[in-house]
Each structure stands twice: as C-alpha cells, then as structure tokens.
Write a protein that holds these residues in place. Structure first.
Motif, mmCIF file in Angstrom:
data_model
loop_
_atom_site.group_PDB
_atom_site.id
_atom_site.type_symbol
_atom_site.label_atom_id
_atom_site.label_comp_id
_atom_site.label_asym_id
_atom_site.label_seq_id
_atom_site.Cartn_x
_atom_site.Cartn_y
_atom_site.Cartn_z
ATOM 1 N N PHE A 73 44.513 37.705 132.443
ATOM 2 C CA PHE A 73 44.839 37.021 133.706
ATOM 3 C C PHE A 73 44.981 38.035 134.843
ATOM 4 O O PHE A 73 44.500 37.821 135.952
ATOM 5 C CB PHE A 73 46.137 36.231 133.531
ATOM 6 C CG PHE A 73 46.592 35.539 134.786
ATOM 7 C CD1 PHE A 73 45.970 34.387 135.232
ATOM 8 C CD2 PHE A 73 47.642 36.052 135.544
ATOM 9 C CE1 PHE A 73 46.386 33.752 136.393
ATOM 10 C CE2 PHE A 73 48.061 35.433 136.696
ATOM 11 C CZ PHE A 73 47.432 34.272 137.122
ATOM 12 N N LEU B 136 39.341 31.884 130.860
ATOM 13 C CA LEU B 136 40.440 32.689 130.314
ATOM 14 C C LEU B 136 40.738 32.335 128.851
ATOM 15 O O LEU B 136 40.818 33.217 127.981
ATOM 16 C CB LEU B 136 41.690 32.482 131.170
ATOM 17 C CG LEU B 136 42.797 33.495 130.967
ATOM 18 C CD1 LEU B 136 42.404 34.842 131.533
ATOM 19 C CD2 LEU B 136 44.079 33.037 131.639
ATOM 20 N N ASP B 137 40.902 31.018 128.570
ATOM 21 C CA ASP B 137 41.231 30.605 127.206
ATOM 22 C C ASP B 137 40.126 31.006 126.232
ATOM 23 O O ASP B 137 40.396 31.413 125.092
ATOM 24 C CB ASP B 137 41.458 29.091 127.151
ATOM 25 C CG ASP B 137 42.730 28.702 127.894
ATOM 26 O OD1 ASP B 137 43.565 29.592 128.111
ATOM 27 O OD2 ASP B 137 42.850 27.530 128.277
ATOM 28 N N ASP B 138 38.897 30.862 126.693
ATOM 29 C CA ASP B 138 37.770 31.219 125.844
ATOM 30 C C ASP B 138 37.789 32.723 125.537
ATOM 31 O O ASP B 138 37.539 33.133 124.395
ATOM 32 C CB ASP B 138 36.471 30.839 126.571
ATOM 33 C CG ASP B 138 35.336 30.637 125.590
ATOM 34 O OD1 ASP B 138 35.610 30.164 124.474
ATOM 35 O OD2 ASP B 138 34.195 30.973 125.925
ATOM 36 N N VAL C 200 40.398 34.666 125.474
ATOM 37 C CA VAL C 200 41.492 34.959 124.532
ATOM 38 C C VAL C 200 40.997 34.746 123.099
ATOM 39 O O VAL C 200 41.216 35.571 122.202
ATOM 40 C CB VAL C 200 42.719 34.061 124.816
ATOM 41 C CG1 VAL C 200 43.769 34.220 123.730
ATOM 42 C CG2 VAL C 200 43.327 34.404 126.167
ATOM 43 N N GLN C 201 40.286 33.628 122.899
ATOM 44 C CA GLN C 201 39.760 33.343 121.556
ATOM 45 C C GLN C 201 38.749 34.410 121.133
ATOM 46 O O GLN C 201 38.753 34.845 119.980
ATOM 47 C CB GLN C 201 39.091 31.968 121.547
ATOM 48 C CG GLN C 201 40.076 30.832 121.638
ATOM 49 C CD GLN C 201 39.500 29.523 121.135
ATOM 50 O OE1 GLN C 201 38.415 29.492 120.573
ATOM 51 N NE2 GLN C 201 40.217 28.436 121.331
ATOM 52 N N ILE C 202 37.916 34.826 122.062
ATOM 53 C CA ILE C 202 36.896 35.826 121.721
ATOM 54 C C ILE C 202 37.559 37.146 121.326
ATOM 55 O O ILE C 202 37.196 37.768 120.321
ATOM 56 C CB ILE C 202 35.917 36.030 122.902
ATOM 57 C CG1 ILE C 202 35.046 34.791 123.076
ATOM 58 C CG2 ILE C 202 35.039 37.251 122.681
ATOM 59 C CD1 ILE C 202 34.195 34.796 124.332
ATOM 60 N N TYR D 194 48.584 37.009 115.934
ATOM 61 C CA TYR D 194 48.247 36.173 117.101
ATOM 62 C C TYR D 194 49.507 35.827 117.885
ATOM 63 O O TYR D 194 49.552 35.962 119.117
ATOM 64 C CB TYR D 194 47.532 34.908 116.630
ATOM 65 C CG TYR D 194 47.431 33.835 117.675
ATOM 66 C CD1 TYR D 194 46.531 33.954 118.729
ATOM 67 C CD2 TYR D 194 48.249 32.709 117.636
ATOM 68 C CE1 TYR D 194 46.437 32.982 119.696
ATOM 69 C CE2 TYR D 194 48.170 31.731 118.600
ATOM 70 C CZ TYR D 194 47.265 31.868 119.633
ATOM 71 O OH TYR D 194 47.196 30.907 120.601
ATOM 72 N N PHE E 35 40.595 37.708 120.128
ATOM 73 C CA PHE E 35 41.261 37.638 118.824
ATOM 74 C C PHE E 35 40.254 37.484 117.687
ATOM 75 O O PHE E 35 40.438 38.051 116.602
ATOM 76 C CB PHE E 35 42.282 36.499 118.799
ATOM 77 C CG PHE E 35 43.623 36.905 119.346
ATOM 78 C CD1 PHE E 35 44.459 37.730 118.625
ATOM 79 C CD2 PHE E 35 44.024 36.495 120.597
ATOM 80 C CE1 PHE E 35 45.685 38.128 119.135
ATOM 81 C CE2 PHE E 35 45.247 36.880 121.116
ATOM 82 C CZ PHE E 35 46.085 37.699 120.383
ATOM 83 N N SER E 36 39.208 36.695 117.906
ATOM 84 C CA SER E 36 38.245 36.519 116.816
ATOM 85 C C SER E 36 37.530 37.838 116.536
ATOM 86 O O SER E 36 37.267 38.165 115.379
ATOM 87 C CB SER E 36 37.257 35.397 117.135
ATOM 88 O OG SER E 36 36.569 35.697 118.319
ATOM 89 N N ARG F 138 46.561 37.409 126.795
ATOM 90 C CA ARG F 138 46.326 36.425 127.861
ATOM 91 C C ARG F 138 46.780 36.990 129.206
ATOM 92 O O ARG F 138 46.107 36.836 130.225
ATOM 93 C CB ARG F 138 47.078 35.128 127.545
ATOM 94 C CG ARG F 138 46.707 33.956 128.441
ATOM 95 C CD ARG F 138 47.519 32.728 128.080
ATOM 96 N NE ARG F 138 47.346 32.368 126.683
ATOM 97 C CZ ARG F 138 46.291 31.719 126.212
ATOM 98 N NH1 ARG F 138 45.337 31.337 127.027
ATOM 99 N NH2 ARG F 138 46.179 31.441 124.933
ATOM 100 N N GLY F 139 47.957 37.642 129.186
ATOM 101 C CA GLY F 139 48.477 38.215 130.435
ATOM 102 C C GLY F 139 47.556 39.280 130.984
ATOM 103 O O GLY F 139 47.276 39.325 132.185
ATOM 104 N N GLU G 86 49.599 37.262 121.576
ATOM 105 C CA GLU G 86 48.839 36.309 122.399
ATOM 106 C C GLU G 86 49.194 36.435 123.872
ATOM 107 O O GLU G 86 48.324 36.446 124.747
ATOM 108 C CB GLU G 86 49.104 34.889 121.877
ATOM 109 C CG GLU G 86 48.465 33.786 122.671
ATOM 110 C CD GLU G 86 49.419 33.173 123.665
ATOM 111 O OE1 GLU G 86 48.937 32.753 124.723
ATOM 112 O OE2 GLU G 86 50.644 33.134 123.411
ATOM 113 N N ARG G 87 50.470 36.596 124.152
ATOM 114 C CA ARG G 87 50.900 36.695 125.557
ATOM 115 C C ARG G 87 50.398 37.983 126.189
ATOM 116 O O ARG G 87 50.049 38.006 127.366
ATOM 117 C CB ARG G 87 52.428 36.612 125.649
ATOM 118 C CG ARG G 87 52.940 35.214 125.336
ATOM 119 C CD ARG G 87 54.370 35.053 125.727
ATOM 120 N NE ARG G 87 54.521 35.071 127.184
ATOM 121 C CZ ARG G 87 55.684 34.981 127.809
ATOM 122 N NH1 ARG G 87 56.776 34.856 127.108
ATOM 123 N NH2 ARG G 87 55.745 35.005 129.106
#
Lengths: 220, 565
Positions: free
Chosen positions: A73, A82-84, A86-88, A61, A90-91, A69-70, A65-66
């Motif tokens: 974005f 966006l945050d959601d 990212v979690q999806i 992670y 990775f999960s 997320r990048g 992560e960057r």
C-alpha cells in the motif's frame, strides 16, 4: 544535505524489524534472548512449512499479512490490484519455502519477494506516468488557482509525487522512510551494496525536492 | 547562512541572520524528519510564517515524507478467503514446477522399484529387518511437543488444548448427552458413544448434544435429521436435512472451518454460536448469537448473505429478523461455563470458585436484541418469542434443594430410656446416616440434571455447589468425575477436566467408574491435541483393562495399539 555516513547513523523514529544481526539503534536493546527464542521459533515454523504443514503456512500468513499489505500500500498507494498482489507475494513465498534457508528473518525474505514482485509493475507504471506528465503540462494553467486540498487529497498528491520517482529510488525511499528499515537491511533485501542504497536514497531525496519545487499546483 | 552573518553572530552584534527561500528549501527535509537544531527550526518556522511559496513547498514535501497510516485491513471471511486463494495459487505454482520434475521421476521410478523389491526380499528373509520396517509406528512422529502442558503435583501433566487437527484420532465425535438414532453410510443402525464421519443422526422426542473434534459442541434439537459429512484439518461439514441445529464453535486460528449444509444453503463459520433451522418445506434460516457466519449457495458457492450476531436470516426470502426465543433456547445448552474454576491447593484441598453465571443465564457475549445487560435479567423467559412452542423449551431454574434438617429431625427417644454410651453411639450413627443421605440426595440431584440433555449444562453449577459442601467426603468423589466430564464436554477446558479426573483417580483408584475415568483421560488428551499422551494413556488403559468396555473405542482411534493387547 546528508551523505551516506549520515544516513547510516541517522535515526528518524523507525519501526523495529526482525533481522538477525542488525545494527543496534532501533529499539532492539535488551531483547537478545527473545530474539534467540524468536529465531528458534522461526526455524521450527519454517521446518513445519517445508514439510507441507498447512497450519505453519497459515501462521506465516497471519503474522506477516499486515506487513506485506502495508508495504504494498505504501509503495503503490490505493490500488485495485493490492489484494491480488498480496496473494501473489505469499503464493510465491510458499511455493519457494523449500529454498528458504533461514539465514534472514521471514519478514526480510517477504520484503525481498515483494520487491521482486512489484519491480516490473513499478517500471511499467513509471513509464506510463512520464507519458501522463507530458499531457498534464498542458493543464498547468487551469489548476493554478486550485483551492486548499484536504488531508486525503494531500496524501493522494503525495502519492502522485512519489510515483514520479524511478522504481529503484521509490523502492529505496519507501523501505527507508515508510517501512523504517536501515540501509543495511535494505541492502540485504534488494541485494545491492550499502553504498548503492545510500546513493539511491540521496538521489531520491534530491529528486523529490525537485519534483515538489516543480509541482504545478500547490498544496499550501 | 553566510560568513558575514556568522561573523556578526560571533561578534555578538544584533545583525539579522539572512534565511531566505533557498536556505529554507535546503533544510526542509532535515526539519520535517525532526533532525534539525532548535535554532535552525526557529529560523525555519520564522520563514515559513511569512513566505506563502515556501508554505506550499513545505506542505507538499511534508505530505510525501509522512508515512501513510490508513492501510486497508482484511479481516474475517475475507482474510480466510485470501489465505485459501494463496494456497490455491501455491498449488498451481508447485504443479508447474512438478511437471518439470515429473520426467526425471518417471525415469528414476524404474530404478526405485528395483531397490524396493530388494528391500522387501531382505525384510522377508531377515526377521529383525522386517520388525524394524513393519513394526508399530513411532508415536512421536505425530506429536509436536509438550511445551504447552502445565504441571500439577508431581505426576500429573495437564495439557492445554492445541489448535488444529493433526491426527486421525481427533476426527471422532462424542455423544455428550441426550438420545438419538444413528445410522452409518449404508443405512445400518449403529450404537455407542463415538461418532464417525458419515454418521446420520435422527433425534426423536429428545435432543442430542455432540462434541466434534474436541472444539465444537452441537445441539441437535428434537425431530432433527442430520449427517456428519466431513472432518479434515481444513474443514468440518455437517449436513442438516430437517430440524434445528445449534452449534458453539470456539475456533482457534489453525482449527478447521465449519460448514453446515442444508438443502438450500451452505452456512460457513469461522468461530461463533449459531443455530440453523430447516423447516418442513426445506427452507433454511440461520440465527447467530455470537460472531458472524456467511451463508453460501450450496451449488455454486455464491454468497447469499452474511449474518451478524443478533440476527436471524431467512435464506429463501433473503430477509433478516431479530433472533428469538426458539434460537436462544436451542443454543442455551451450549452456553459457556468458563467462569467455573476448580483447583486443588498444595495441601490437597479442593478450591472451587463461585461461578459468576447463574444457571439458565444467557451469556453476555451473546447478542440478543431487547435483552438487558443486567445479568439477572438475561434469562430465556425475557427473550422475545413469536413462537408459542418455544415456551416449552424454557427450562425452569433448578431450585437447589438443601438438605432439610427439620425433615430429618429424629423422633428421638428420651435419653433416660437409653444408656449414656448407647445414646452417643446412636447419635453418631444417625448423624452418619443423615450425612450420607444428604450427600446421596445432593449427588442424585446433580446426576438427574446431568442425565437430561436439556438440563445437563446446568449440572456444572449444581456440582460446584455440591463439591463446595461435600468435596472432602469420600462419597462425594464421584462428583469430581462428573465435573471433569462437564468441563471437557461443555467448556472444552481439558486442563481442568484432566485435573478433576486425575484427582478422582487419586482419591478412588478402585472406584467402579475408574475405568470410565481412565477412558475420559484418553479422550481429553485426544481432544486437546496431545496424541502421544493419548497413546500412552491408551496403553495404560489397555494394560489395566484388556477386556474393558472401551477397548474397542480406543482401538478405533489408535489401530496401531492392537499389538499392545
């Protein structure tokens, strides 16, 4: 105009990416031993993650992560989800880590999951955008004398223009121009032949030229 | 560019090249991506300068091709929360997958039970099979690798600290200094220098310093009641009922999160130096000196506030004020001593670098409002205090007492009254006695500092001076052990600690404190996360001291070693 061969050999100062066996030409020369070490490191990391070691998942992670997320974005623009997402991403990756064979780099694998995760979302939004465009056509005249926008507005405007590309073309354009991947890498990520990716990129550029030409209000 | 234009250029004619809007738009992408020929760029720029329509087109297209730079960042607690959220989603996703598998497992379980019963019967009937199945667990199963260890000399392997908690032997606390009463879960008093989860700590008139998990140093101030609630790879929790608790946590990415639970707040920490105070009415205040902590509602986990370095947060009133002398004084015994470097040269000489921080000096990394950056000014008495009692916590700088040669001047008898040989022998004997006395006095002074919980953190400087002056003297060897223990307890520097203790054992293998030194080596390996090394050192200890005073503590951490006795 560039053809596929041109695209395959062109270089526009793109970013390095950890993909075993990728083509030379993107600042990877002289790093063979490091790559080998990195592959071993990745194999150990994945083995630990597959054994249920939470620390290994945390390392994955924190390393990627960057990147995720990048990419999201750049693909979606400023987005409340966006945050959601990212979690999806990775999960999904962690839930499927047992099936990760280690043939590609983790970053490539995450790009693939990100592409699959966002595909439906992009399609929904693309359809919505076409509806909006029809409504917007009525307002062209009013915005003709718009003042010079700032850089931030230009970025938003660019994002709006990009949203008019179909999901497949947009995904390819972002991976190539923003993420700095080669056609071969994009082909691996999207699971399509290189020729298809080259064709999509060419179509994306043509379409963008058309969209920019037809844009109702100018930035300049 | 048309054929006419090209022919004109080839013919060297001065005919102007036609470059209109159509050509401009064809070349835009190539120019923006930086792949155009300089001549083409010149033509492009020339057209761009006077065509306002194409300017708009160029700017729009350039904006589309420009890679967005400002990607939102997630840091600190938000990052930690996101990772926790990912793990929860992952578990939920796996739960759904496993429900499908469950049916298959149910049907297979009956068959598995039959196989297990067969193996059990075989194990009971055939001894070799039983030993193989039920023997000691293999140490390397819990060990990762030794790649991070650095070598010293030929035999000594020095581990660097590993992040994360990977073995149950690491989930113990050690009393580093001070005094307190300890009670187990059932309220029975317990003794010893090891703490386990569930232990309640009641300090009386003196403070207590405890090292938890090898990466966390806690200072329980006088009149404090606390309980150690939990220790797992993801979470360490300490409950504070009343009093003041200061904590320094040098957290690495894989290390657990720390929580301090008070009656009215939950203080969540990622890595920092901070104090928590619970007053007589149960109100909580949290002061942060380095890093940042998050204060949560202990019931529903709602965030009550985030406390940045330099602030003291009153939970009940949700107000902030600057940290004061009381908070700094509570945390000062936890100040880092990382500037102290002790090394052994190849020729065996002891090398001690001067500590750049004076005793009692507040570290530069701590944010204390109103305090100068000048190291000489960063002392506790210069910190603003609105509490007169805090003055009592100020410990006067220990002035180093050098051996006074004048004090030791002898009432020497006239040389004429003794024979020349006798005089030389007397001189040598007196010089030896004086030297021995000086060493004892110096070491005793360091021991005094070391023995007191309030001043123990200052003993490192005292010992470094001592070792610099007397490090090669046989009597001074104990200083190495003390120094190693300090490095372990206060700096969490297990490399230096191991080096010092190994050197102590090399120079004085039969010293009365050799047994303690070998036990300290076990603890250093555990705290550094090198479990296989800890087990091998434990085995060595048990073979040397089967009835030793630390046998119980070692077996508490490694029950599988009972067979080694």
């Amino acid at each position: 105009m560039l053809d596929t061969a041109d695209l395959l050999t062109s270089d526009s100062g793109l970013l390095p990416l950890e993909l075993p066996g990728r083509e030379v030409g993107r600042a990877r020369v002289g790093a063979r031993s490091q790559t080998h070490q990195g592959t071993n490191d990745q194999a150990q990391l994945v083995a630990r993650a597959q054994a249920g070691d939470e620390r290994a998942l945390r390392v994955i992670y924190e390393r990627h992560e960057r990147q995720v997320r990048g990419h999201l974005f750049r693909l979606l623009g400023p987005d409340s989800e966006l945050d959601d997402l990212v979690q999806i991403v990775f999960s999904r990756a962690f839930a499927a880590i047992d099936r990760f064979e280690g043939k590609a780099a983790i970053s490539t694998w995450l790009y693939r999951i990100t592409a699959n995760t966002t595909h439906n979302l992009l399609r929904q939004r693309f359809r919505r955008e076409r509806m909006r465009q029809a409504v917007r056509a009525f307002n062209i005249g009013r915005e003709a004398d718009r003042v010079q926008p700032s850089k931030v507005e230009a970025r938003d405007e660019a994002q709006r223009l990009l949203e008019q590309l179909s999901p497949d073309l947009r995904q390819t354009f972002v991976l190539y121009h923003y993420e700095g991947l080669t056609l071969q890498e994009i082909s691996t990520i999207l699971g399509r032949p290189v020729s298809t990716i080259g064709d999509r990129l060419t179509r994306a550029r043509k379409k963008l030229r058309k969209i920019v030409c037809e844009a109702p209000h100018g930035l300049g | 560019m048309g054929w006419d234009d090209i022919e004109a250029v080839e013919a060297g004619l001065e005919r102007p090249v036609h470059y209109g809007c159509h050509e401009f738009r064809d070349d835009s992408e190539r120019v923006i991506a930086g792949r155009a020929h300089p001549e083409l760029e010149r033509l492009y720029a020339g057209h761009l300068a006077f065509c306002s329509d194409c300017q708009g087109y160029h700017h729009r297209l350039e904006a589309v091709y420009r890679r967005p730079q400002r990607v939102p960042k997630v840091e600190g607690f938000a990052r930690e929360k996101e990772f926790r959220g990912i793990l929860e989603r992952t578990r939920a996703a796996k739960g759904e997958q496993s429900r499908g598998v469950q049916r298959f497992v149910d049907s297979a379980s009956v068959g598995m039970l039959g196989v297990a019963a067969t193996v059990l019967v075989a194990a009971l009937a055939i001894p070799s099979v039983g030993d193989h199945l039920f023997g000691d667990p293999i140490a390397h199963q819990v060990e990762l690798s030794n790649e991070l260890a650095s070598r010293f000399d030929d035999a000594v392997q020095i581990p660097a600290r590993r992040s994360g908690i990977g073995h149950q032997a690491q989930s113990f606390g050690r009393i580093v200094g001070g005094d307190a009463q300890f009670f187990d879960d059932e309220g029975n008093a317990v003794t010893g220098d090891s703490l386990t989860v569930g232990t309640q700590i009641n300090t009386g008139e003196s403070s207590l310093q405890v090292a938890l998990l090898g990466r966390l140093l806690a200072n329980f101030q006088p009149q404090t009641t606390a309980r150690w609630h939990a220790a797992s790879p993801s979470l360490v929790e300490v409950g504070l009922v009343s009093g003041t608790l200061a904590i320094r946590y040098d957290r690495q990415p894989d290390d657990p999160i720390l929580q301090v639970r008070t009656p009215t707040a939950l203080v969540r920490v990622v890595g920092t130096v901070f104090t928590v105070h619970v007053d007589d009415f149960g109100n909580t205040s949290v002061a942060v000196l380095r890093g940042k902590v998050e204060v949560l509602d202990p019931i529903d986990g709602r965030s009550l506030g985030e406390v940045e370095a330099g602030f003291d947060f009153d939970v009940e009133h949700s107000t902030y004020r600057d940290v004061g002398r009381r908070e700094v004084a509570a945390a000062l015994p936890l100040s880092e001593r990382s500037q102290l470097v002790v090394a052994i040269a190849e020729d065996g000489d002891l090398i001690i670098d001067e500590a750049s921080m004076d005793p009692g000096q507040i570290p530069q990394s701590w944010t204390v409002p109103g305090l100068s950056d000048d190291p000489g000014q960063r002392t506790l008495d210069r910190v603003f205090s609105d509490d007169v009692d805090a003055d009592a916590l100020v410990v006067a700088n220990a002035t180093r007492r050098r051996p006074d040669k004048a004090r030791n001047a002898r009432n020497a008898e006239p040389r004429e009254r003794r024979g020349p040989d006798q005089w030389v022998l007397d001189e040598l004997a007196e010089a030896e006695a004086e030297r021995s006395l000086s060493i004892d006095l110096e070491l005793e002074r360091c021991r005094d500092l070391y023995a007191d919980g309030e001043t123990r953190f200052r003993a490192a400087r005292c010992l470094s001076d001592f070792m610099k002056d007397y490090g090669r003297e046989p009597e001074a060897v104990e200083g190495l052990l003390l120094l190693g223990t300090l490095r372990m307890d206060f700096a969490h520097d297990y490399q230096s600690a191991t080096r010092n203790i190994e050197e102590f054992l090399r120079r004085a293998p039969s010293h009365p404190k050799a047994e303690l030194a070998r036990y300290q080596l076990v603890l250093a390996a555990i705290d550094a996360g090198y479990i296989d090394r800890a087990i091998s050192r434990s085995r060595h200890y048990l073979s040397l001291y089967p009835d030793g005073q630390y046998v119980g503590r070692i077996l508490q951490r490694f029950p599988e070693l009972k067979s080694a006795l």
